[in-house]
Design a protein around this motif. Structure first.
Motif, PDB file in Angstrom:
ATOM      1  N   ALA A   1      31.812  -5.683 -16.603  1.00 33.46           N
ATOM      2  CA  ALA A   1      33.248  -5.652 -16.888  1.00 33.46           C
ATOM      3  C   ALA A   1      33.548  -6.308 -18.234  1.00 33.46           C
ATOM      4  O   ALA A   1      34.353  -5.785 -19.023  1.00 33.46           O
ATOM      5  CB  ALA A   1      34.021  -6.339 -15.767  1.00 33.46           C
TER       6      ALA A   1
ATOM      7  N   VAL B   1      32.621  -3.986 -21.136  1.00 35.93           N
ATOM      8  CA  VAL B   1      33.590  -2.898 -21.336  1.00 35.93           C
ATOM      9  C   VAL B   1      34.873  -3.438 -21.956  1.00 35.93           C
ATOM     10  O   VAL B   1      35.409  -2.866 -22.909  1.00 35.93           O
ATOM     11  CB  VAL B   1      33.888  -2.183 -20.001  1.00 35.93           C
ATOM     12  N   ASN B   2      35.383  -4.534 -21.413  1.00 36.70           N
ATOM     13  CA  ASN B   2      36.639  -5.095 -21.922  1.00 36.70           C
ATOM     14  C   ASN B   2      36.533  -5.537 -23.381  1.00 36.70           C
ATOM     15  O   ASN B   2      37.516  -5.511 -24.122  1.00 36.70           O
ATOM     16  CB  ASN B   2      37.072  -6.277 -21.044  1.00 36.70           C
TER      17      ASN B   2
ATOM     18  N   PHE C   1      32.340   2.303 -20.041  1.00 35.51           N
ATOM     19  CA  PHE C   1      32.267   2.194 -18.581  1.00 35.51           C
ATOM     20  C   PHE C   1      31.429   3.344 -18.013  1.00 35.51           C
ATOM     21  O   PHE C   1      30.568   3.135 -17.142  1.00 35.51           O
ATOM     22  CB  PHE C   1      33.682   2.236 -17.994  1.00 35.51           C
TER      23      PHE C   1
ATOM     24  N   ARG D   1      41.157  -1.373 -19.526  1.00 31.54           N
ATOM     25  CA  ARG D   1      40.729  -2.610 -18.876  1.00 31.54           C
ATOM     26  C   ARG D   1      40.021  -2.303 -17.561  1.00 31.54           C
ATOM     27  O   ARG D   1      40.230  -1.248 -16.948  1.00 31.54           O
ATOM     28  CB  ARG D   1      41.919  -3.527 -18.598  1.00 31.54           C
ATOM     29  N   VAL D   2      39.179  -3.226 -17.131  1.00 28.65           N
ATOM     30  CA  VAL D   2      38.407  -3.065 -15.890  1.00 28.65           C
ATOM     31  C   VAL D   2      38.977  -4.002 -14.833  1.00 28.65           C
ATOM     32  O   VAL D   2      39.389  -5.129 -15.132  1.00 28.65           O
ATOM     33  CB  VAL D   2      36.917  -3.375 -16.130  1.00 28.65           C
ATOM     34  N   SER D   3      38.985  -3.540 -13.599  1.00 28.06           N
ATOM     35  CA  SER D   3      39.542  -4.327 -12.497  1.00 28.06           C
ATOM     36  C   SER D   3      38.703  -5.558 -12.188  1.00 28.06           C
ATOM     37  O   SER D   3      37.568  -5.703 -12.661  1.00 28.06           O
ATOM     38  CB  SER D   3      39.625  -3.465 -11.236  1.00 28.06           C
TER      39      SER D   3
ATOM     40  N   ILE E   1      33.565  -2.425  -9.458  1.00 25.91           N
ATOM     41  CA  ILE E   1      34.568  -2.618 -10.489  1.00 25.91           C
ATOM     42  C   ILE E   1      35.131  -1.236 -10.787  1.00 25.91           C
ATOM     43  O   ILE E   1      34.428  -0.224 -10.674  1.00 25.91           O
ATOM     44  CB  ILE E   1      34.006  -3.286 -11.763  1.00 25.91           C
TER      45      ILE E   1
ATOM     46  N   GLN F   1      37.898   1.393 -13.105  1.00 23.58           N
ATOM     47  CA  GLN F   1      38.653   1.667 -14.322  1.00 23.58           C
ATOM     48  C   GLN F   1      39.599   2.832 -14.056  1.00 23.58           C
ATOM     49  O   GLN F   1      39.207   3.862 -13.502  1.00 23.58           O
ATOM     50  CB  GLN F   1      37.715   2.010 -15.485  1.00 23.58           C
TER      51      GLN F   1
ATOM     52  N   THR G   1      40.142   7.588 -10.797  1.00 25.31           N
ATOM     53  CA  THR G   1      39.479   6.378 -11.286  1.00 25.31           C
ATOM     54  C   THR G   1      37.997   6.639 -11.428  1.00 25.31           C
ATOM     55  O   THR G   1      37.456   7.609 -10.901  1.00 25.31           O
ATOM     56  CB  THR G   1      39.677   5.199 -10.308  1.00 25.31           C
TER      57      THR G   1
ATOM     58  N   HIS H   1      34.299   4.210 -11.081  1.00 20.73           N
ATOM     59  CA  HIS H   1      33.874   2.913 -10.560  1.00 20.73           C
ATOM     60  C   HIS H   1      32.373   2.751 -10.713  1.00 20.73           C
ATOM     61  O   HIS H   1      31.625   3.712 -10.920  1.00 20.73           O
ATOM     62  CB  HIS H   1      34.301   2.750  -9.098  1.00 20.73           C
TER      63      HIS H   1
END
Length: 473
Positions: A201, A204-205, A211, A255-257, A268, A270, A281, A283
């Protein structure tokens, strides 16, 4: 009307000649359906695809394939009339899955392009049309047959009229109850999985990784991993509740959860896109691994439970499923396994999880197995189970008392096929069809493709409108 059609046929012939001259390839129009041509090259490409995917072909492929393509065009014309739409996300997801399958089978994108003699973008574009058309055809067929219903008397009458050699032979079937335990996973294993997801995460962020790339490389949901983790548009009811709660609160696609725990493992997520009450989404799923010690402890516990059922008679198998089993789908139904293909508790041996089939192979009805380790097909993780063989139905010819659902399905399918056959043959009669010389000497599945009359010494295909026009002169 006739003049327009003959001019149209001449135009297609000219187009074919132009393609031949330009590319030095023998191109020709094989069929014309309405104002839509079917080209020889399309038929050959379809033949190659069917050969690669091992799709069965009935009879001569140069008769079977163009007829199937013509049938598709008739359905697609109806889809245009009915304004049938297909979600683009569904089409993209299936195309991505097919392309990834080809790449996996052939070894690389370059080898796939070489095999099909097309670039990846060209293949994607062609597949998008093919998959979208397939969805639209199915929706038209479902609409045409949606009112098929069967009463018990209909089914009885249908069965009584079946020729003896058409009554299906039903292989051995079994009914099984199951109790499962999910072994305890050490806290450290869970923390290690979460640490890996947090690292992904962060990458990626920070813009260090895509992702979708990480999903392809690391996600343990193999079905979505090949699509970069994308699962397609779904409503809340089609998603795991914990997953849905987080996914529907995402607003920034970049953003990633946070880490989400569900019955399948740790994710996780997106956001890709929201459309009303549906969301698309991607994941990454990781599952903590079960240690040998954890499996041994779970086996020992289930062995004690089996002893209390079989030897000590402390409680029944049915009681144990309710209070002990951790299989969510069966524990409130006495542990009865349900065949998702038929909606009934009966399974052919090949339809059971491999480990269950192996265990019950030599059991008698009423027997309860020793504990064994199996892969839960829903969670794709190791669990420990015991099973009870409730019933075994020996192979036999279908009969109304034992195989009502099977016969009901046969009857309803025969009714659907009749409706579609009648609709197609009526549509064929109403549609302009031209089959060129060299493509006509076939035993077609449906009647009415060839309606010949002589026009200035040439063979043409006449519709009812043409015949009315001639008779009025």
């Amino acid at each position: 009307m006739k003049i327009y059609r003959y001019i149209l046929a001449a135009i297609y012939a000219t187009m074919a000649f132009a393609v031949t001259a330009q590319n030095n390839v023998a191109e020709e129009v094989a069929w014309v359906i309405g104002d839509q041509p079917i080209w020889k090259s399309e038929i050959e490409e379809q033949y190659n695809n069917m050969q690669y995917e091992k799709v069965p072909i009935t009879g001569d492929p140069y008769c079977f394939i163009p007829e199937q393509m013509a049938i598709e065009k008739l359905y697609l014309h109806q889809a245009d009339i009915d304004t049938v739409e297909v979600p683009n996300s569904s089409v993209v997801a299936e195309v991505d899955a097919r392309l990834n399958f080809y790449i996996t089978q052939l070894g690389s994108k370059e080898k796939m392009e070489e095999y099909f003699r097309k670039s990846m973008p060209e293949m994607r574009e062609a597949m998008m049309d093919m998959v979208r058309n397939s969805y639209r055809v199915r929706q038209v067929q479902q609409s045409l047959t949606k009112n098929v219903k069967a009463t018990p008397s209909d089914i009885r009458k249908y069965f009584d009229q079946l020729p003896a050699d058409s009554i299906p032979f039903v292989p051995t079937q079994v009914e099984v109850q199951i109790i499962t335990l999910n072994p305890v996973i050490p806290r450290q294993e869970i923390e290690d999985v979460k640490a890996r997801l947090r690292d992904m995460a962060d990458r990626v962020n920070k813009g260090e990784s895509e992702f979708s790339t990480l999903a392809i490389l690391y996600s343990e949901d193999k079905e979505s991993a090949i699509r970069g983790g994308e699962i397609g548009f779904m409503g809340r009811g089609h998603l795991d509740p914990e997953y849905a709660a987080v996914a529907f609160n995402l607003n920034d696609p970049k953003r990633v959860s946070k880490i989400v725990e569900s019955q399948y493992g740790y994710h996780i997520i997106q956001l890709i896109e929201k459309r009303g009450d549906r969301i698309n989404t991607r994941h990454i799923l990781l599952r903590p691994k079960v240690s040998d010690n954890d499996l041994t402890q779970a086996v020992n516990r289930l062995d004690s439970i089996r002893t209390d059922i079989v030897d000590n008679k402390k409680f029944t198998f049915d009681d144990a499923t309710m209070y002990i089993s951790q299989d969510k789908d069966t524990r409130n139904n006495r542990g009865v396994m349900v065949n998702q293909m038929t909606g009934t508790p009966r399974f052919e041996m090949s339809q059971l999880p491999q480990e269950v089939a192996k265990v019950i192979n030599n059991m008698q009805p009423g027997d309860i197995s020793e504990p064994f380790v199996m892969i839960d097909p829903k969670l794709n993780r190791e669990v420990v189970a015991i099973v009870k063989l409730s019933d075994r139905i020996a192979s036999h010819k279908a009969n109304m008392s034992d195989d009502y659902q099977t016969i009901k399905d046969m009857y309803e399918d025969s009714q659907r096929q009749k409706i579609l056959k009648d609709w197609l043959e009526k549509k064929i009669q109403e549609t302009y069809v031209r089959i060129e010389d060299g493509w006509r000497n076939c035993e077609f599945t449906h009647k009415g493709w060839i309606k010949e009359q002589s026009v200035t010494g040439k063979t043409a295909v006449a519709t009812d409108d043409d015949k009315k026009e001639d008779s009025s002169k």
